[in-house]
Design an enzyme around this catalytic site. Structure first.
Site, mmCIF file in Angstrom:
data_model
loop_
_atom_site.group_PDB
_atom_site.id
_atom_site.type_symbol
_atom_site.label_atom_id
_atom_site.label_comp_id
_atom_site.label_asym_id
_atom_site.label_seq_id
_atom_site.Cartn_x
_atom_site.Cartn_y
_atom_site.Cartn_z
ATOM 1 N N ASN A 188 -2.435 7.356 10.723
ATOM 2 C CA ASN A 188 -3.362 6.409 10.058
ATOM 3 C C ASN A 188 -3.484 6.690 8.565
ATOM 4 O OD1 ASN A 188 -3.974 6.289 12.979
ATOM 5 N ND2 ASN A 188 -5.567 4.875 12.335
ATOM 6 N N TYR A 233 0.836 -1.209 0.000
ATOM 7 C CA TYR A 233 0.000 0.000 0.000
ATOM 8 C C TYR A 233 0.876 1.267 0.000
ATOM 9 C CZ TYR A 233 -3.516 3.271 1.934
ATOM 10 O OH TYR A 233 -4.358 4.320 2.172
ATOM 11 N N ASN A 252 -9.185 -2.441 9.388
ATOM 12 C CA ASN A 252 -9.087 -0.998 9.600
ATOM 13 C C ASN A 252 -10.353 -0.273 9.147
ATOM 14 O OD1 ASN A 252 -5.896 -1.752 8.698
ATOM 15 N ND2 ASN A 252 -6.268 -0.744 10.645
ATOM 16 N N LYS A 293 8.055 -2.924 15.839
ATOM 17 C CA LYS A 293 8.480 -1.593 15.365
ATOM 18 C C LYS A 293 9.389 -0.925 16.404
ATOM 19 C CE LYS A 293 6.496 -1.738 11.448
ATOM 20 N NZ LYS A 293 7.305 -1.784 10.227
ATOM 21 N N SER A 328 5.705 3.345 13.298
ATOM 22 C CA SER A 328 4.273 3.574 13.459
ATOM 23 C C SER A 328 3.998 4.369 14.738
ATOM 24 C CB SER A 328 3.598 2.211 13.553
ATOM 25 O OG SER A 328 2.308 2.340 14.068
ATOM 26 N N ASN A 348 7.730 -9.946 -1.924
ATOM 27 C CA ASN A 348 7.443 -11.392 -2.027
ATOM 28 C C ASN A 348 5.945 -11.648 -2.206
ATOM 29 O OD1 ASN A 348 6.384 -10.868 0.459
ATOM 30 N ND2 ASN A 348 7.647 -12.321 1.604
ATOM 31 N N TYR A 354 3.103 -6.757 16.913
ATOM 32 C CA TYR A 354 3.352 -5.870 15.762
ATOM 33 C C TYR A 354 3.995 -4.564 16.252
ATOM 34 C CZ TYR A 354 2.657 -2.319 12.264
ATOM 35 O OH TYR A 354 2.880 -1.263 11.400
HETATM 36 P P1 NAD Z 1 1.506 -3.673 3.016
HETATM 37 O O1 NAD Z 1 1.283 -4.992 3.637
HETATM 38 O O2 NAD Z 1 0.503 -3.152 2.063
HETATM 39 O O3 NAD Z 1 2.921 -3.657 2.270
HETATM 40 C C1 NAD Z 1 4.036 -4.390 2.716
HETATM 41 C C2 NAD Z 1 4.628 -5.072 1.482
HETATM 42 O O4 NAD Z 1 5.782 -5.812 1.886
HETATM 43 C C3 NAD Z 1 3.668 -6.081 0.841
HETATM 44 O O5 NAD Z 1 3.644 -5.875 -0.554
HETATM 45 C C4 NAD Z 1 4.256 -7.448 1.197
HETATM 46 O O6 NAD Z 1 4.002 -8.401 0.189
HETATM 47 C C5 NAD Z 1 5.731 -7.120 1.323
HETATM 48 N N1 NAD Z 1 6.491 -7.971 2.252
HETATM 49 C C6 NAD Z 1 6.183 -8.288 3.533
HETATM 50 N N2 NAD Z 1 7.155 -9.049 4.056
HETATM 51 C C7 NAD Z 1 8.110 -9.201 3.099
HETATM 52 C C8 NAD Z 1 9.356 -9.861 3.038
HETATM 53 N N3 NAD Z 1 9.828 -10.554 4.072
HETATM 54 N N4 NAD Z 1 10.063 -9.797 1.900
HETATM 55 C C9 NAD Z 1 9.604 -9.118 0.820
HETATM 56 N N5 NAD Z 1 8.433 -8.461 0.817
HETATM 57 C C10 NAD Z 1 7.690 -8.499 1.945
HETATM 58 O O7 NAD Z 1 1.752 -2.631 4.203
HETATM 59 P P2 NAD Z 1 1.817 -1.042 4.133
HETATM 60 O O8 NAD Z 1 0.553 -0.505 4.697
HETATM 61 O O9 NAD Z 1 2.264 -0.602 2.791
HETATM 62 O O10 NAD Z 1 2.939 -0.783 5.206
HETATM 63 C C11 NAD Z 1 4.288 -0.548 4.848
HETATM 64 C C12 NAD Z 1 5.123 -0.380 6.100
HETATM 65 O O11 NAD Z 1 4.569 0.684 6.895
HETATM 66 C C13 NAD Z 1 5.123 -1.598 7.017
HETATM 67 O O12 NAD Z 1 6.395 -1.709 7.593
HETATM 68 C C14 NAD Z 1 4.086 -1.265 8.060
HETATM 69 O O13 NAD Z 1 4.323 -1.950 9.256
HETATM 70 C C15 NAD Z 1 4.292 0.224 8.217
HETATM 71 N N6 NAD Z 1 3.114 0.938 8.745
HETATM 72 C C16 NAD Z 1 1.910 0.837 8.093
HETATM 73 C C17 NAD Z 1 0.772 1.489 8.614
HETATM 74 C C18 NAD Z 1 -0.566 1.395 7.942
HETATM 75 O O14 NAD Z 1 -1.569 1.700 8.585
HETATM 76 N N7 NAD Z 1 -0.647 1.002 6.675
HETATM 77 C C19 NAD Z 1 0.877 2.253 9.788
HETATM 78 C C20 NAD Z 1 2.120 2.347 10.402
HETATM 79 C C21 NAD Z 1 3.229 1.692 9.876
HETATM 80 N N1 UFG Z 2 -12.823 1.109 14.176
HETATM 81 C C1 UFG Z 2 -14.165 0.784 14.272
HETATM 82 N N2 UFG Z 2 -14.637 -0.235 13.502
HETATM 83 C C2 UFG Z 2 -13.856 -0.935 12.632
HETATM 84 C C3 UFG Z 2 -12.483 -0.599 12.539
HETATM 85 C C4 UFG Z 2 -11.995 0.424 13.339
HETATM 86 O O1 UFG Z 2 -14.913 1.396 15.038
HETATM 87 O O2 UFG Z 2 -14.351 -1.869 11.969
HETATM 88 C C5 UFG Z 2 -12.299 2.228 14.989
HETATM 89 C C6 UFG Z 2 -11.217 1.816 15.973
HETATM 90 O O3 UFG Z 2 -11.783 1.419 17.195
HETATM 91 C C7 UFG Z 2 -10.390 3.112 16.067
HETATM 92 C C8 UFG Z 2 -10.516 3.740 14.680
HETATM 93 O O4 UFG Z 2 -11.678 3.143 14.094
HETATM 94 O O5 UFG Z 2 -10.982 3.990 16.998
HETATM 95 C C9 UFG Z 2 -9.325 3.464 13.777
HETATM 96 O O6 UFG Z 2 -9.063 2.065 13.760
HETATM 97 P P1 UFG Z 2 -8.078 1.413 12.680
HETATM 98 O O7 UFG Z 2 -8.104 -0.059 12.902
HETATM 99 O O8 UFG Z 2 -8.384 1.914 11.316
HETATM 100 O O9 UFG Z 2 -6.640 2.025 13.059
HETATM 101 P P2 UFG Z 2 -5.819 1.945 14.434
HETATM 102 O O10 UFG Z 2 -5.615 3.358 14.884
HETATM 103 O O11 UFG Z 2 -6.399 1.009 15.378
HETATM 104 O O12 UFG Z 2 -4.440 1.298 13.933
HETATM 105 C C10 UFG Z 2 -3.750 1.755 12.768
HETATM 106 C C11 UFG Z 2 -2.988 0.586 12.160
HETATM 107 C C12 UFG Z 2 -1.872 0.152 13.085
HETATM 108 C C13 UFG Z 2 -1.007 1.310 13.444
HETATM 109 C C14 UFG Z 2 -1.833 2.441 14.019
HETATM 110 C C15 UFG Z 2 -1.010 3.655 14.285
HETATM 111 O O13 UFG Z 2 -3.851 -0.510 11.942
HETATM 112 O O14 UFG Z 2 -1.065 -0.796 12.399
HETATM 113 O O15 UFG Z 2 -2.879 2.791 13.107
HETATM 114 O O16 UFG Z 2 -0.317 4.000 13.135
HETATM 115 F F1 UFG Z 2 -0.100 0.915 14.354
#
Ligand code: NAD
Ligand code: UFG
Length: 339
Positions: A180, A12, A200, A154, A125, A33, A150
């Site tokens: 977020n 993403y 989410n 981090k 995060s 991967n 998770y």
């Molecule tokens: P995502 O899952 O969409 O993307 C991660 C990508 O990495 C995927 O395409 C997956 O196939 C690939 N991948 C995972 N493990 C691998 C490995 N061992 N080798 C090669 N490829 C691998 O996630 P994202 O939302 O794009 O998140 C990217 C980064 O940001 C992650 O480190 C995630 O923890 C961090 N992050 C995401 C959020 C969020 O809400 N999306 C919030 C905070 C931090």
């Molecule tokens: N929520 C609902 N219903 C749902 C999903 C979420 O009410 O079906 C609420 C949650 O309780 C929260 C808010 O919507 O109050 C946001 O929830 P998300 O699951 O979208 O996001 P979080 O803040 O819980 O977590 C996200 C990522 C984590 C990351 C964090 C901080 O999922 O990986 O943001 O970056 F660590």
């Protein structure tokens, strides 16, 4: 032009970052991967930018593959997105999460060191702050007290990067703490496409809007917030991707350092705010019911993003309306493609 190695380039955040970097004429070497993404993302990136990335399919835990990539390409900077990201799964699969999110980074760092590449952007995060007493959260707020593997993965990597920098001040590291991320590219060609039922909020709301899911469960309306529902700092994915371009520019300009930035908008919106904004932006109705709180959730979390503005000259500019419109546009596109 600088060559950027991007792990998790088809995910993403990775895919949107590829687009912004290609638009700025950077050369990209990508690794994925496909554990949480699909091959067609590469075509979508090409369709949007008219440019290809040099792609390797494989696992970041595979040291030989990383060595080959570094030998075949003169890499200047690494952006590490590859990780597992489901909070719920991490509770049931801690070994897999620590292996994929921590061991893989150690392998990457070791190969970077071997090849004398010392510039890295790492995806952390807001979860590392746990339940912060200070709001908005700034980068000096206490970290720790993570509530799931998770989040702890981090935290561990942040600690590893700090120890690495202490051991050798030639490293040039930028840690981004995302709040977020939501929304999608305006083309509707890339976005967040979670497998199964989304965990989410925004992908869930989008699927209620397309009719794929019946109603949203609002996890608690008894938090100490303006309307009782959880408050978060939602940031448009394209704004977030653009911050990485600024991060790359910063690493190019500086010789060494370890910098940490919050990436958020600085605004907190409740679940009810999100439902209303989505309904208004897309002229639709979101059915919902109130259910119990989700274990591990906190009431409020939003960023003080001023350090990134000061140091990186970056600021989120897209609105909540943009986030809701682009999320729905992408979800509708993938729903159409699946049917
Ligand atoms: P995502 O899952 O969409 O993307 C991660 C990508 O990495 C995927 O395409 C997956 O196939 C690939 N991948 C995972 N493990 C691998 C490995 N061992 N080798 C090669 N490829 C691998 O996630 P994202 O939302 O794009 O998140 C990217 C980064 O940001 C992650 O480190 C995630 O923890 C961090 N992050 C995401 C959020 C969020 O809400 N999306 C919030 C905070 C931090
Ligand atoms: N929520 C609902 N219903 C749902 C999903 C979420 O009410 O079906 C609420 C949650 O309780 C929260 C808010 O919507 O109050 C946001 O929830 P998300 O699951 O979208 O996001 P979080 O803040 O819980 O977590 C996200 C990522 C984590 C990351 C964090 C901080 O999922 O990986 O943001 O970056 F660590």
């Amino acid at each position: 032009m600088k060559k950027i190695f991007i792990t998790g380039c088809c995910g993403y955040i990775g895919s949107h970052t590829c687009v912004e970097l290609l638009n700025d004429n950077y050369e990209i070497i990508g690794l994925d991967n496909f554990s949480n993404s699909k091959h067609n993302v590469l075509e979508a990136i090409y369709k949007i930018t008219g440019k290809n990335i040099k792609f390797y399919e494989g696992d970041m835990l595979n040291r030989e593959l990383l060595e080959k990539i570094f030998q075949e390409n003169k890499i200047d900077i690494v952006i590490d997105f590859a990780a597992f990201k489901s909070v719920g799964d991490s509770v049931n699969m801690p070994i897999e999460y620590y292996t994929n999110n921590v061991s893989s980074v150690l392998t990457l760092l070791s190969v970077m060191k071997q090849n004398k590449v010392k510039k890295l952007i790492f995806s952390s995060s807001a979860t590392v702050y746990g339940e912060s007493k200070i709001m908005p959260i700034n980068e000096n707020c206490e970290i720790g007290n993570t509530t799931n593997p998770y989040g702890t993965s981090k935290l561990f990597v942040e600690k590893i990067l700090q120890d690495l920098y202490k051991s050798n001040k030639a490293w040039n590291i930028c840690i981004f703490r995302y709040f977020n991320p939501v929304g999608a590219h305006e083309s509707g060609l890339i976005g967040e496409d979670p497998n199964g039922i989304p965990a989410n909020l925004m992908p869930y709301i989008s699927k209620v809007a397309t009719g794929e899911l019946k109603e949203l469960s609002v996890f608690g309306n008894d938090y100490d917030t303006k309307d009782g529902t959880g408050v978060r700092d939602y940031i448009h994915i394209v704004d977030l991707a653009k911050a990485h371009v600024k991060g790359v520019e910063k690493l190019c300009k500086t010789k060494s350092g370890l910098l940490i930035f919050n990436l958020g908008t600085g605004k907190g919106y409740s679940v009810f705010d999100m439902i209303k904004a989505f309904e208004k932006a897309n002229n639709t109705k979101i059915n919902y019911k109130i259910v119990e709180r989700r274990p591990g959730d906190i009431a409020t979390c939003y960023a003080d993003p001023s350090l990134a503005e000061k140091e990186l000259n970056w600021k989120a500019t897209l609105t909540l309306e943009d986030m809701c419109r682009d999320s729905y546009n992408f979800t509708r596109n993938i729903t159409k493609a699946k049917n």
